[in-house]
Scaffold this motif. Sequence first.
Motif, PDB file in Angstrom:
ATOM      1  N   PHE A  56       0.851  -1.194   0.000  1.00 27.93           N
ATOM      2  CA  PHE A  56       0.000   0.000   0.000  1.00 27.93           C
ATOM      3  C   PHE A  56       0.883   1.239   0.000  1.00 27.93           C
ATOM      4  CE2 PHE A  56      -2.384  -3.403   2.017  1.00 27.93           C
ATOM      5  CZ  PHE A  56      -3.630  -3.313   1.409  1.00 27.93           C
ATOM      6  N   VAL A  57       0.683   2.104  -0.964  1.00 29.71           N
ATOM      7  CA  VAL A  57       1.402   3.379  -1.020  1.00 29.71           C
ATOM      8  C   VAL A  57       0.333   4.460  -0.868  1.00 29.71           C
ATOM      9  CG1 VAL A  57       3.094   4.731  -2.328  1.00 29.71           C
ATOM     10  CG2 VAL A  57       2.918   2.273  -2.710  1.00 29.71           C
ATOM     11  N   TYR A  58       0.566   5.416   0.000  1.00 31.46           N
ATOM     12  CA  TYR A  58      -0.539   6.332   0.297  1.00 31.46           C
ATOM     13  C   TYR A  58      -0.094   7.785   0.304  1.00 31.46           C
ATOM     14  CZ  TYR A  58       1.251   7.104   5.038  1.00 31.46           C
ATOM     15  OH  TYR A  58       2.032   7.462   6.106  1.00 31.46           O
ATOM     16  N   ALA A  59      -1.072   8.648   0.155  1.00 35.18           N
ATOM     17  CA  ALA A  59      -0.877  10.091   0.348  1.00 35.18           C
ATOM     18  C   ALA A  59      -2.102  10.628   1.063  1.00 35.18           C
ATOM     19  CB  ALA A  59      -0.704  10.788  -0.994  1.00 35.18           C
ATOM     20  N   ALA A  65       2.841  14.684  -1.001  1.00 34.10           N
ATOM     21  CA  ALA A  65       2.645  13.600  -1.971  1.00 34.10           C
ATOM     22  C   ALA A  65       1.265  13.627  -2.628  1.00 34.10           C
ATOM     23  CB  ALA A  65       2.845  12.253  -1.266  1.00 34.10           C
ATOM     24  N   TRP A  66       0.323  14.349  -2.048  1.00 31.15           N
ATOM     25  CA  TRP A  66      -1.069  14.283  -2.500  1.00 31.15           C
ATOM     26  C   TRP A  66      -1.219  14.568  -3.990  1.00 31.15           C
ATOM     27  CZ3 TRP A  66      -5.784  12.626  -1.191  1.00 31.15           C
ATOM     28  CH2 TRP A  66      -6.875  13.123  -1.895  1.00 31.15           C
ATOM     29  N   SER A  85      -9.868  12.018   1.859  1.00 28.59           N
ATOM     30  CA  SER A  85      -8.883  12.358   2.891  1.00 28.59           C
ATOM     31  C   SER A  85      -7.548  11.673   2.645  1.00 28.59           C
ATOM     32  CB  SER A  85      -9.413  11.944   4.265  1.00 28.59           C
ATOM     33  OG  SER A  85     -10.658  12.557   4.497  1.00 28.59           O
ATOM     34  N   ALA A  86      -7.610  10.553   1.945  1.00 25.77           N
ATOM     35  CA  ALA A  86      -6.373   9.844   1.586  1.00 25.77           C
ATOM     36  C   ALA A  86      -6.592   9.100   0.283  1.00 25.77           C
ATOM     37  CB  ALA A  86      -5.983   8.862   2.680  1.00 25.77           C
ATOM     38  N   LEU A  87      -5.525   8.981  -0.479  1.00 22.20           N
ATOM     39  CA  LEU A  87      -5.536   8.141  -1.674  1.00 22.20           C
ATOM     40  C   LEU A  87      -4.476   7.063  -1.466  1.00 22.20           C
ATOM     41  CD1 LEU A  87      -5.775  10.796  -4.546  1.00 22.20           C
ATOM     42  CD2 LEU A  87      -7.507   9.079  -3.936  1.00 22.20           C
TER      43      LEU A  87
END
Length: 199
Positions: A56-59, A65-66, A85-87
Amino acid sequence: MSLSARNPEYPIDPLFVERWSPRAFTGEPIDEPTLFSLFEAARWAPSANNAQPWRFVYARSGTAAWESFFGLLNENNRVWAAKASALVVLVSRKTNLRKGDTVPTPLRTHSLDAGAAWASLSFQALRSGWHTHAIGGFDREKAALVLDVPEGYHVEVAIAIGRQGDPATLTPDLLARERPTERLPLKAIVAEGRFAFEA
Ligand SMILES: Cc1cc2nc3c(=O)[nH]c(=O)nc-3n(C[C@H](O)[C@H](O)[C@H](O)COP(=O)(O)O)c2cc1C
């Protein structure tokens, strides 16, 4: 259709019909402990040989990073996912290095296993008061480049996580689709003894 119209044919935990994929999110921030409790749930998913091929890689929204995550999405998904709120980008490893082996063997079930992990994440999100929305409409090749995904991994899906927001914030076409979906009846997906389904 409202959630109450999602009638199971047999008794199940309400969790399974209460999970659905809204597009209206509040845009509020999600803190890392909350987000990590979702990854924690995903971590306990079953996988072939317990290979755990999911990554899982998140921003989180508002972080550096968003924008690079958001920029991967197709325009029709950007319209609503801007308020997530997060991707998360879910990636799976296509091979498995078994104990004692020096050469990795192909892992035929890498996508299946990643799917199990995504489901766990999604149900935990619901239990924690959040919603998820899987996104297949994004640039997987660009994701591999931008997110430094190495060879041997498959970019599976993006996942928007957010708190459910006011549907009135959606465009009229998305507003019309902002409702829990139905499902095929059990008889269309389960058969005893042989593949006895109508085409
Ligand atoms: C692998 C996958 C890809 C999806 N891609 C998109 C997408 O690109 N855009 C979108 O709005 N919804 C997407 N969805 C959401 C599905 O349309 C949704 O899960 C399905 O209609 C069932 O509805 P429910 O999740 O509300 O029960 C995707 C779902 C999955 C599992």
